[in-house]
Write an enzyme that holds these catalytic residues in place. Structure first.
Site, PDB file in Angstrom:
ATOM      1  N   VAL A 258       8.294  -9.116 -67.656  1.00 21.12           N
ATOM      2  CA  VAL A 258       8.586 -10.441 -67.127  1.00 21.12           C
ATOM      3  C   VAL A 258      10.066 -10.502 -66.753  1.00 21.12           C
ATOM      4  O   VAL A 258      10.937 -10.117 -67.531  1.00 21.12           O
ATOM      5  CB  VAL A 258       8.236 -11.535 -68.149  1.00 21.12           C
ATOM      6  CG1 VAL A 258       8.663 -12.914 -67.650  1.00 21.12           C
ATOM      7  CG2 VAL A 258       6.734 -11.519 -68.438  1.00 21.12           C
ATOM      8  N   HIS A 513      19.112  -7.405 -87.331  1.00 17.79           N
ATOM      9  CA  HIS A 513      18.559  -8.718 -87.648  1.00 17.79           C
ATOM     10  C   HIS A 513      19.201  -9.783 -86.768  1.00 17.79           C
ATOM     11  O   HIS A 513      19.822 -10.715 -87.253  1.00 17.79           O
ATOM     12  CB  HIS A 513      18.783  -9.041 -89.131  1.00 17.79           C
ATOM     13  CG  HIS A 513      18.047  -8.140 -90.063  1.00 17.79           C
ATOM     14  ND1 HIS A 513      18.057  -8.312 -91.435  1.00 17.79           N
ATOM     15  CD2 HIS A 513      17.260  -7.064 -89.850  1.00 17.79           C
ATOM     16  CE1 HIS A 513      17.324  -7.376 -92.010  1.00 17.79           C
ATOM     17  NE2 HIS A 513      16.830  -6.604 -91.062  1.00 17.79           N
TER      18      HIS A 513
END
Length: 581
Positions: A258, A513
């Protein structure tokens, strides 16, 4: 793609220079995920098969009246991905986006080109294809802070049911904190080495209790909770997509990148997405919602490419601004420093990349109710254990940094590693686009260790690890620190605080993270991109569902959070659209 307004699908098809999908578009012949009869429009288009995206595809397609499309840029996992001990090797393969942080002075000095790697998963299941399979939710205080920052519905008591909904716990604990009937297996590693047991004993000798770190109390030590099934990696796609792939209203299209969310600039309503597949460009319409679930680094890039982001940055790269929002302005991330110790090692392919034990400590507060500031990860082996073939490449260690591990390659000395993870960094980075080209990496400025407080917390953590090595439990194995100094820090005196500070700036690296790039918050929050309902501010029919929305630093790992986010949003969507009928 033009920037005109489209009143309906027909107008869009007439004016777009993007090929619209028709009923005979593509027929996959490889893999179990077959794209048959792909439609022009769906009720929900999900971009990215992160854990949250896989959960949403599963839960939303439970309604047979809703047509759901899941688009993924990567491919499905191969057999090697399923072998836990190969985790380090997959940090630098085609299953990642292979992002690099920009060179900065604060950290990563011992990496190639002084740039830390930031691997993010690319494939069906997202980063659950390349991670170390650790299932760690976080601390109750983390979620309660999340809620009190103006985000009702995200306290620990609010989100616990969604953690439990996903989970099929095989831990044997009956404390009310675990689910038993979900698609996601959570279990201990089948094999526990003698040395791992010794490490647990050492922490207990220092007063740390055995805990269920996904339960009531987190401070303490535990054998790893892992996403494994029959000794193999359990990815998000295996857990949530494989059981429902035959549903006629769920279509899964891999190899489909996308490049833009289609947003009407007049109404500011999202109505579909544009994507590239096999060098052709297509568009598909979302009648109800577009949901971005591409991860903490891909989702903000996609928003900015679509005209949603910081005005000054979008104008700089010639992207028409549809909504001025602080996308990518906040990029906190945990980072890790390694200490090496020496012992007699056992090996087993069931290890999730060698990880066996987790410990959670607060370097300033020993109270059982304290929030940990450091996570200890016990790993069998060292960066030299695989002769530089996996860990070194994944961490991007320079020749000079790696040379201190060369004596550990011979096999005459067996090693274990204690990784120290800084859980609540004060340093914050940011990201920005290089250009309007969707195939060009963004720039990531991590600012690791920019704040001195982060550096000092890790130094205290290193001293705690040294205390662990000095316990009777460890001495029974003859454990000792690997004391060959880093060349860049040797003149500071090995073992001094200044040496450790230098070592941290040399070898501390990303723990991957990355959160808060599309931060959740009330409208009054100048950093907020999405509402507590995960709606993008100022744009209708567009939500974000991945760890980029997490507004606080956490004592957990992103995979567990992403599963929870997917479960919670699925219920919110079901409730909202059922009421609107």
């Amino acid at each position: 793609m033009g920037e005109g307004s489209f009143e309906n699908l027909n107008d869009f098809e007439k004016q777009s220079n993007v090929d619209s999908i028709n009923d005979d578009f593509l027929s996959e012949t490889k893999g179990r995920y077959k794209a048959k009869n792909i439609l022009n429009q769906y009720d929900f288009v999900i971009v990215g098969s992160s854990p949250a995206g896989c959960v949403l595809a599963n839960r939303l397609s439970e309604n047979p009246e809703w047509k759901v499309l899941l688009l993924e840029a990567g491919e499905r996992e191969n057999l090697f991905v399923k072998i836990p001990v190969f985790a380090a090797y997959f940090q630098s393969t085609s299953y990642t986006w292979n992002y690099l942080a920009e060179r900065q002075n604060y950290s990563c000095r011992g990496m190639e080109d002084q740039r830390c790697g930031m691997p993010r998963g690319k494939g069906l299941g997202g980063s659950t294809l390349i991670n170390y399979m650790m299932y760690v939710r976080g601390n109750r205080d983390d979620f309660d802070r999340w809620a009190t920052q103006g985000n009702p519905g995200w306290s620990f008591d609010d989100v616990l049911p969604y953690f439990k909904k996903s989970e099929r716990s095989l831990l044997g604990t009956k404390n009310g904190y675990h689910g038993t009937s979900g698609p996601l297996d959570v279990s201990y590693v089948p094999f526990k080495s003698e040395m791992a047991r010794g490490f647990v004993s050492a922490l207990q000798e220092l007063g740390m209790p055995l805990v269920d770190y996904d339960g009531e109390k987190q401070l303490g030590v535990s054998f790893l909770h892992a996403n494994l099934r029959n000794g193999q990696r359990l990815s998000a796609s295996t857990a949530f997509l494989e059981p429902v792939e035959q549903r006629p209203n769920l279509h899964i299209l891999t190899g489909s990148r996308v490049t833009k969310v289609l947003i009407d600039p007049r109404t500011k309503a999202a109505y579909g997405v544009e994507f590239i597949r096999k060098r052709s460009r297509y568009a598909v319409i979302a009648k109800k919602e577009v949901i971005l679930s591409a991860g903490g680094l891909q989702t903000p890039q996609l928003l900015m490419l679509s005209g949603v982001g910081p005005k000054e940055q979008l104008e700089k790269v010639r992207i028409p601004v549809i909504q001025d929002l602080p996308v990518g302005k906040v990029l906190p991330a945990s980072y890790v420093e390694c200490n090496k110790s020496i012992f007699t090692r056992e090996r087993n392919i069931d290890y999730p990349g060698g990880v066996e034990v987790l410990g959670f400590i607060n370097t300033l507060n020993t109270s059982r109710d304290a929030v940990p500031d450091i996570e200890l990860i016990f790993v069998n082996g060292s960066p030299g254990s695989d002769h530089g073939s996996g860990i070194r490449r994944g961490l991007r260690l320079s020749d000079e940094t790696y040379e201190r591990y060369l004596p550990l390659e011979s096999g005459d000395i067996d090693t274990f590693t204690v990784n120290l993870v800084l859980l609540h960094p004060k340093s914050k980075g940011y990201m920005e686009l290089k250009s309007d080209n969707p195939f060009q990496w963004p720039k990531f400025y991590t600012n690791f260790l920019k704040e001195e407080e982060d550096l000092e917390t890790l130094v205290r953590g290193i001293k705690r690890v040294i205390n662990i090595v000095d316990t009777p439990a460890m001495k029974r194995y003859g454990a000792r620190l690997h004391n060959i100094p880093m060349r860049a820090c040797a003149l500071l005196g090995h073992g001094t605080d200044d040496y450790w500070r230098c070592a941290l700036r040399t070898q501390a690296t990303s723990m991957y993270h990355q959160t808060a790039t599309c931060k959740m918050g009330p409208e009054s929050d100048p950093e907020a991109v999405v509402s507590p309902q995960l709606r993008v501010y100022g744009i209708s029919n567009l939500r974000v569902a991945d760890v980029s929305i997490v507004p606080v630093t956490l004592s957990g790992h992103p995979a567990a959070l992403a599963y929870m986010i997917g479960e919670k949003l699925a219920d919110m969507i079901k409730e909202e659209w059922t009421k609107s009928r």
